[in-house]
Design an enzyme around this catalytic site. Structure first.
Site, short mmCIF file in Angstrom:
data_model
loop_
_atom_site.label_atom_id
_atom_site.label_comp_id
_atom_site.label_asym_id
_atom_site.label_seq_id
_atom_site.Cartn_x
_atom_site.Cartn_y
_atom_site.Cartn_z
N LYS A 126 16.66 -26.07 -15.93
CA LYS A 126 16.04 -24.77 -16.47
C LYS A 126 16.78 -23.68 -15.92
CE LYS A 126 12.36 -22.81 -18.39
NZ LYS A 126 11.75 -23.30 -19.58
N ASP A 166 13.17 -19.33 -23.89
CA ASP A 166 11.72 -19.47 -22.90
C ASP A 166 11.20 -18.02 -23.05
OD1 ASP A 166 10.05 -21.14 -21.01
OD2 ASP A 166 10.27 -19.61 -19.87
P1 NDP Z 1 7.28 -15.21 -24.72
O1 NDP Z 1 8.00 -14.33 -24.23
O2 NDP Z 1 7.57 -15.42 -26.39
O3 NDP Z 1 5.99 -14.76 -24.60
C1 NDP Z 1 5.11 -14.69 -23.39
C2 NDP Z 1 3.64 -14.08 -23.64
O4 NDP Z 1 3.02 -14.38 -22.39
C3 NDP Z 1 3.90 -12.73 -24.04
O5 NDP Z 1 2.36 -12.33 -24.71
C4 NDP Z 1 3.73 -11.94 -22.64
O6 NDP Z 1 3.20 -10.75 -22.70
C5 NDP Z 1 2.76 -12.91 -21.81
N1 NDP Z 1 2.98 -13.06 -20.31
C6 NDP Z 1 4.38 -13.26 -19.96
N2 NDP Z 1 4.28 -13.13 -18.50
C7 NDP Z 1 3.11 -12.71 -18.22
C8 NDP Z 1 2.46 -12.49 -16.95
N3 NDP Z 1 3.10 -12.52 -15.89
N4 NDP Z 1 1.13 -12.05 -16.94
C9 NDP Z 1 0.55 -12.09 -18.32
N5 NDP Z 1 1.14 -12.40 -19.38
C10 NDP Z 1 2.27 -12.71 -19.49
O7 NDP Z 1 7.24 -16.59 -24.26
P2 NDP Z 1 6.99 -18.12 -25.03
O8 NDP Z 1 5.64 -17.88 -25.93
O9 NDP Z 1 8.09 -18.64 -25.22
O10 NDP Z 1 6.66 -18.87 -23.43
C11 NDP Z 1 5.13 -18.99 -23.12
C12 NDP Z 1 4.98 -20.03 -21.93
O11 NDP Z 1 5.30 -21.19 -22.85
C13 NDP Z 1 5.82 -19.95 -20.78
O12 NDP Z 1 5.21 -20.51 -19.64
C14 NDP Z 1 6.89 -20.86 -21.29
O13 NDP Z 1 7.74 -21.42 -20.29
C15 NDP Z 1 5.99 -21.96 -22.18
N6 NDP Z 1 6.89 -22.83 -23.20
C16 NDP Z 1 7.74 -22.10 -24.01
C17 NDP Z 1 8.30 -23.02 -24.89
C18 NDP Z 1 8.88 -22.31 -26.02
O14 NDP Z 1 9.44 -23.34 -26.96
N7 NDP Z 1 9.01 -21.29 -26.31
C19 NDP Z 1 8.27 -24.51 -24.73
C20 NDP Z 1 7.48 -25.02 -23.55
C21 NDP Z 1 6.96 -24.03 -22.77
P3 NDP Z 1 4.09 -9.63 -22.56
O15 NDP Z 1 4.86 -9.43 -23.86
O16 NDP Z 1 3.35 -8.20 -22.43
O17 NDP Z 1 4.84 -9.88 -21.54
#
Ligand code: NDP
Length: 448
Positions: A126, A166
């Site tokens: 990572k 991510d």
């Molecule tokens: P994105 O950046 O596309 O979206 C993240 C979302 O979570 C946004 O809505 C964001 O809101 C919100 N968010 C982020 N940080 C915080 C926080 N500290 N408090 C509250 N809301 C928060 O990321 P992904 O959708 O790709 O990833 C989401 C999760 O899934 C993570 O844990 C990631 O590690 C996991 N994941 C992702 C994969 C992928 O293929 N993308 C694969 C496996 C796991 P805002 O826009 O306001 O920051």
């Protein structure tokens, strides 16, 4: 003291101020206790657990770049190459101001077991940076990405370490990083996944994590005599994972009534309008207030003003898809009071240890992220295969393989839980199934 407790104490002592890493190790080691104790002498002699919790390599570097005002900015860059026993390191790059070494280590550690569960030959890694792409111009994001790769390119490659997206790293960032890698090395190879379709990306990679989450949730419900169709679903987040989880849940006949971002959450009793959500988040990169403004059935709740989150909404299935530790004990109690039957983690470690325990003890079906969100990395591995054979598969081919992989993951973890007398404990099942393959490969390869 038992071997598991000894190793956990060592992790806390040797890795101070890394609470998320401690939490991830504790969750895994606790649920492996039954397996470790059955093989304690051999594992102890080989220091197998000490090697498992210690990254093979940690790369920390400076990322200087110039902003639009001509000011030089400096960020911290990280890549933790945790375990390559079953394949090249594979795992995303997180760009978020909260990123530090402990966060990257927790994510890298989880990734080892997740990648093992997919059944594909990929090790765990990572990386990321405390750079915040939010509010930056495209030129600033490009400047950062080029500088980041100018250091990282020395340590990655199609057969050594293959990073992906991510939080904060989407198609735009992967494109800039790929371009710089190619320029520095002269190699047109599958060194990054999540690429655009015109230069080696895979169809269905964008949808994979959210779709995979629903394929697994559907199978978990089915094997417990329940059906996803007709269920009310609460989703958190509104990023890549959340958007495609909402889309697939609705395709399978469920109604999704919430989404959120870091400042607020939406309750939409008519069901989330996915096209509008995509327009707001993927095209305009705007806040959820814009979703509420465009849809009369939607109510917007400001998290800071109201002190609430989406878990107060009555639902059958909860899918946390935002970030770590976003579902705590009080949230779990509310969900149970409201009759939730299943929780599956789209994000990495979104549920605290106490909340997980409470949900499981309350009879809620609970699937951990390392299994439930493995569809993203599995499809990344399918992208690597396509790059190696210089071919592109159709959407249906990739989606079909994704579905098979997710259904298999569920059956593997279910079987592992049953084998060790832990029927229905999918956290233990996922950790045990993921661990056994890695442990066998590490043992076979000697002390390295
Ligand atoms: P994105 O950046 O596309 O979206 C993240 C979302 O979570 C946004 O809505 C964001 O809101 C919100 N968010 C982020 N940080 C915080 C926080 N500290 N408090 C509250 N809301 C928060 O990321 P992904 O959708 O790709 O990833 C989401 C999760 O899934 C993570 O844990 C990631 O590690 C996991 N994941 C992702 C994969 C992928 O293929 N993308 C694969 C496996 C796991 P805002 O826009 O306001 O920051």
């Amino acid at each position: 003291m038992s071997y598991v407790d000894e190793v956990f104490d060592m992790v806390v002592e040797k890795n101070p101020v890394q609470p998320e890493f401690h939490q991830a190790v504790k969750e895994v080691l606790e649920s492996l206790r039954v397996v470790i104790e059955a093989n304690e002498e051999a594992y102890r002699k080989d220091a197998l657990l000490e090697r498992l919790v210690t990254p093979e390599r940690q790369i920390l570097f400076r990322v200087p770049w110039v902003d639009d005002k001509g000011q030089v900015q400096v960020n911290n860059g990280f890549r933790v190459q945790f375990n390559s026993a079953i394949g090249p390191y594979k795992g995303g790059l997180r760009l978020h101001p909260s990123v530090n070494l402990g966060i990257i280590k927790f994510l890298g550690f989880e990734q080892i077991f997740k990648n093992s569960l997919t059944g594909l030959p990929i090790g765990g890694g990572k990386g990321g940076s405390d750079f915040d792409p939010k509010g930056k111009s495209d030129r600033e994001v490009m400047a950062f990405c080029q500088s980041f790769i100018t250091e990282l390119y020395k340590y990655i490659g199609a057969d050594t370490d293959v990073p992906a997206g991510d939080i904060g790293t989407g198609a735009r960032e992967i494109g800039y990083m790929y371009g710089q890698y190619k320029r520095l090395t002269g190699l047109y190879e599958g060194v990054l996944t999540g690429k655009g379709l015109t230069y080696g990306g895979s169809l269905a990679r964008t949808e994979a994590t959210g779709y995979g989450l629903l394929y697994l949730t559907e199978e978990m419900l089915k094997c417990n005599g329940k059906d996803i169709a007709g269920k009310t679903v609460a989703v958190s987040g509104s990023g890549n994972v959340a958007i495609y989880a909402v889309q697939k849940a609705q395709q399978l006949g469920a109604k999704v009534v919430t989404v959120s971002d870091s400042t607020g959450w939406i309750y939409d009793p008519e069901g989330i309008d996915v096209a509008l959500l995509k327009e707001v988040k993927e095209v305009k990169r705007a806040r959820l207030t814009e979703y509420a403004a465009a849809r009369s059935s939607a109510q917007y709740h400001d998290k800071a003003l109201e002190g609430t989150n989406q878990w107060i909404v009555k639902c059958d299935v909860a899918l946390p898809c935002a970030t770590q530790n976003e579902l705590g004990l009080e949230d779990a109690k509310t969900l149970v009071e409201n009759g939730v039957i299943a929780v599956a983690e789209g994000a990495n470690m979104p549920t605290t240890l106490e909340a997980t325990k409470y949900l499981q003890e309350s009879g809620v079906l609970f699937c951990p992220g390392k299994a439930a969100n493995a569809g993203g990395v599995a499809t990344s591995a399918l992208e690597m295969s396509q790059n190696s054979e210089r071919l592109s598969w159709t959407f249906e081919e990739v989606d079909g393989k994704l579905k098979d992989i997710m259904v298999n993951i569920f059956h593997n973890l279910d079987a592992a839980a049953k084998k060790y007398g832990l029927d229905g404990d999918y956290v233990a099942g996922a950790n045990i199934a993921g661990f056994l393959k890695v442990a066998e490969a590490m043992t076979a390869q000697g002390i390295v």
